[in-house]
Design a protein around this motif. Structure first.
Motif, mmCIF file in Angstrom:
data_model
loop_
_atom_site.group_PDB
_atom_site.id
_atom_site.type_symbol
_atom_site.label_atom_id
_atom_site.label_comp_id
_atom_site.label_asym_id
_atom_site.label_seq_id
_atom_site.Cartn_x
_atom_site.Cartn_y
_atom_site.Cartn_z
ATOM 1 N N GLY A 18 8.289 15.586 -12.683
ATOM 2 C CA GLY A 18 8.158 14.245 -12.121
ATOM 3 C C GLY A 18 6.910 14.110 -11.267
ATOM 4 N N ALA A 19 5.816 14.701 -11.732
ATOM 5 C CA ALA A 19 4.617 14.841 -10.893
ATOM 6 C C ALA A 19 3.534 13.814 -11.175
ATOM 7 N N ALA A 20 3.841 12.799 -11.975
ATOM 8 C CA ALA A 20 2.821 11.796 -12.276
ATOM 9 C C ALA A 20 2.654 10.780 -11.157
ATOM 10 N N GLY A 21 3.541 10.813 -10.181
ATOM 11 C CA GLY A 21 3.446 9.871 -9.062
ATOM 12 C C GLY A 21 4.371 10.280 -7.946
ATOM 13 N N GLY A 22 4.360 9.506 -6.867
ATOM 14 C CA GLY A 22 5.304 9.696 -5.775
ATOM 15 C C GLY A 22 5.265 11.073 -5.150
ATOM 16 N N ILE A 23 6.460 11.606 -4.866
ATOM 17 C CA ILE A 23 6.592 12.903 -4.205
ATOM 18 C C ILE A 23 5.966 14.009 -5.043
ATOM 19 N N GLY A 24 6.209 14.008 -6.345
ATOM 20 C CA GLY A 24 5.682 15.068 -7.203
ATOM 21 C C GLY A 24 4.177 15.139 -7.182
ATOM 22 N N PHE A 25 3.526 13.975 -7.272
ATOM 23 C CA PHE A 25 2.065 13.964 -7.256
ATOM 24 C C PHE A 25 1.529 14.400 -5.894
ATOM 25 N N ALA A 26 2.158 13.942 -4.822
ATOM 26 C CA ALA A 26 1.713 14.326 -3.474
ATOM 27 C C ALA A 26 1.811 15.831 -3.274
ATOM 28 N N LEU A 27 2.884 16.432 -3.784
ATOM 29 C CA LEU A 27 3.031 17.886 -3.681
ATOM 30 C C LEU A 27 1.989 18.602 -4.540
ATOM 31 N N ALA A 28 1.721 18.073 -5.723
ATOM 32 C CA ALA A 28 0.692 18.668 -6.579
ATOM 33 C C ALA A 28 -0.663 18.661 -5.871
ATOM 34 N N LYS A 29 -0.983 17.558 -5.262
ATOM 35 C CA LYS A 29 -2.258 17.446 -4.537
ATOM 36 C C LYS A 29 -2.297 18.406 -3.348
ATOM 37 N N GLU A 239 10.230 1.072 0.128
ATOM 38 C CA GLU A 239 8.844 0.667 0.380
ATOM 39 C C GLU A 239 8.453 0.779 1.853
ATOM 40 N N SER A 240 9.449 0.857 2.739
ATOM 41 C CA SER A 240 9.163 1.037 4.169
ATOM 42 C C SER A 240 9.230 2.508 4.571
ATOM 43 N N GLY A 241 9.452 3.390 3.591
ATOM 44 C CA GLY A 241 9.616 4.807 3.885
ATOM 45 C C GLY A 241 8.318 5.506 4.257
ATOM 46 N N ILE A 242 8.431 6.796 4.536
ATOM 47 C CA ILE A 242 7.251 7.576 4.906
ATOM 48 C C ILE A 242 6.365 7.785 3.678
ATOM 49 N N ALA A 243 5.115 8.072 3.913
ATOM 50 C CA ALA A 243 4.173 8.313 2.818
ATOM 51 C C ALA A 243 4.479 9.651 2.149
ATOM 52 N N PRO A 244 4.396 9.724 0.816
ATOM 53 C CA PRO A 244 4.616 11.003 0.126
ATOM 54 C C PRO A 244 3.682 12.102 0.618
ATOM 55 N N GLU A 245 2.472 11.723 1.022
ATOM 56 C CA GLU A 245 1.511 12.718 1.509
ATOM 57 C C GLU A 245 2.003 13.404 2.780
ATOM 58 N N LEU A 246 2.679 12.628 3.654
ATOM 59 C CA LEU A 246 3.246 13.210 4.870
ATOM 60 C C LEU A 246 4.384 14.162 4.509
ATOM 61 N N LEU A 247 5.217 13.731 3.571
ATOM 62 C CA LEU A 247 6.309 14.583 3.119
ATOM 63 C C LEU A 247 5.772 15.897 2.561
ATOM 64 N N ALA A 248 4.708 15.841 1.781
ATOM 65 C CA ALA A 248 4.151 17.050 1.170
ATOM 66 C C ALA A 248 3.711 18.058 2.238
ATOM 67 N N LYS A 249 3.075 17.570 3.280
ATOM 68 C CA LYS A 249 2.649 18.466 4.367
ATOM 69 C C LYS A 249 3.860 19.051 5.079
ATOM 70 N N ARG A 250 4.910 18.244 5.226
ATOM 71 C CA ARG A 250 6.137 18.733 5.864
ATOM 72 C C ARG A 250 6.787 19.821 5.010
ATOM 73 N N VAL A 251 6.734 19.683 3.694
ATOM 74 C CA VAL A 251 7.298 20.703 2.810
ATOM 75 C C VAL A 251 6.599 22.039 3.025
ATOM 76 N N VAL A 252 5.281 22.020 3.062
ATOM 77 C CA VAL A 252 4.530 23.260 3.286
ATOM 78 C C VAL A 252 4.894 23.863 4.641
ATOM 79 N N GLU A 253 4.975 23.018 5.656
ATOM 80 C CA GLU A 253 5.334 23.486 7.000
ATOM 81 C C GLU A 253 6.700 24.172 6.985
#
Length: 303
Positions: A18-29, A239-253
């Motif tokens: 599921g990496a073409a967008g959203g959480i998956g793409f943010a994690l890939a990046k 649509e009012s949720g947190i940005a996927p990019e923020l979530l991705a950094k939190r996952v790494v943390e």
């Protein structure tokens, strides 16, 4: 805790569904920028091609695989392509998921339930079965990240198919964490609340095989209005949720600090903790029960 994320991940390979967008793409990046080889997999071929171009423009080593997570043979093919391209696989992110259709359980469409179960639950099982042997094979250890939801920690009214599958993902994560510990494979369940994705539009990718073959029960006009309202509310919350990019950094943390449960919304602690409170009360009741209180000193059987 590792002090240099790049040293932890650099040169290793992650496969993300599921990496073409959203959480998956943010994690890939995010993982790509930390030096990982990234395999992005998705059912949406056009979005997948666009995601691949974006990652390549950032000088990330990327392979794109078309993947319907409900088809185990496609998972096997994707893992084979990963090994052929990058040699080894170190991380699996089971991210692909769908939201289903809100409604009363007695009016649930069986094909919608089957779709949600196959994507959100069996898709995770298939991903693990395909990827784990390869992660074990090289002996370097690795990671499994299963994307669940805060809904996996608490039931959500009129969204029981989604909640049930996400609760199952949390439970599987707990099982696999013990099962794979000796192989130095860290298993984590990502349980976010609202994230700015297209989960509320997941019907756009519903496969033909889940088109209803039986007539659904008639839905009263008042219920139709409520369902429409529920969809609208869900869309607004997403649509009012947190940005996927923020979530991705939190996952790494969280991975770096060894967390099995990865939470992104600390404001939900009390809500999720309600289950623990009720469990405590239920055990207190059992301890006072004339029927079963004699078992309190029995040994706990380790499964």
């Amino acid at each position: 805790m590792p002090q240099n994320n790049a040293l932890t991940y650099s040169g290793k390979t992650t496969l993300i569904s599921g990496a073409a967008g959203g959480i998956g793409f943010a994690l890939a990046k995010e993982f790509g920028e930390l030096g990982m080889n990234v395999v992005i997999a998705d059912i949406d071929e056009a979005a997948l091609a666009s995601a691949k171009m974006q990652l390549e423009s950032l000088n990330i080593n990327v392979l794109a695989c078309k993947l319907d997570v409900t088809d185990f043979s496609q998972w096997q093919a994707c893992v084979e392509q990963t090994i052929a391209t990058f040699g080894m696989l170190h991380m699996l992110v089971n991210n692909a998921g769908v939201g289903g259709v809100p409604g009363k359980i007695e009016q649930a469409d069986h094909d919608i339930w089957r779709w949600v179960i196959d994507v959100n639950l069996m898709g995770v099982v298939y991903g693990a079965q395909a990827a784990i042997p390869e992660i074990k094979r090289h002996g370097e250890g690795g990671w499994i990240v299963n994307v669940a939801s805060m809904a996996g920690m608490m039931g959500v009214p009129y969204a029981s198919s989604y909640s049930a599958t996400k609760a199952a993902v949390v439970s599987m994560t707990e099982s696999w964490a013990v099962e794979l510990k000796s192989h130095n494979i860290q298993v984590s369940a990502l349980c976010p609340a609202f994230v700015k994705t297209r989960i509320h539009e997941s019907m756009r990718n519903k496969q033909d095989k889940y088109k209803s073959s039986t007539k659904s029960k008639e839905i009263a006009p008042a219920d139709k209005d409520r369902y429409k309202k529920n969809f609208g509310q869900a869309a607004a919350l997403v649509e009012s949720g947190i940005a996927p990019e923020l979530l991705a950094k939190r996952v790494v943390e969280a991975l770096n600090s060894g967390q099995m449960y990865i939470f992104t919304h600390p404001n939900y602690k009390e809500v999720a903790g309600y289950r623990a409170v009720m469990i405590d009360k239920a055990f207190d009741d059992a301890q006072q029960s004339e029927l079963v209180k004699h078992l309190i000193d029995d040994d706990i059987v380790s499964l």
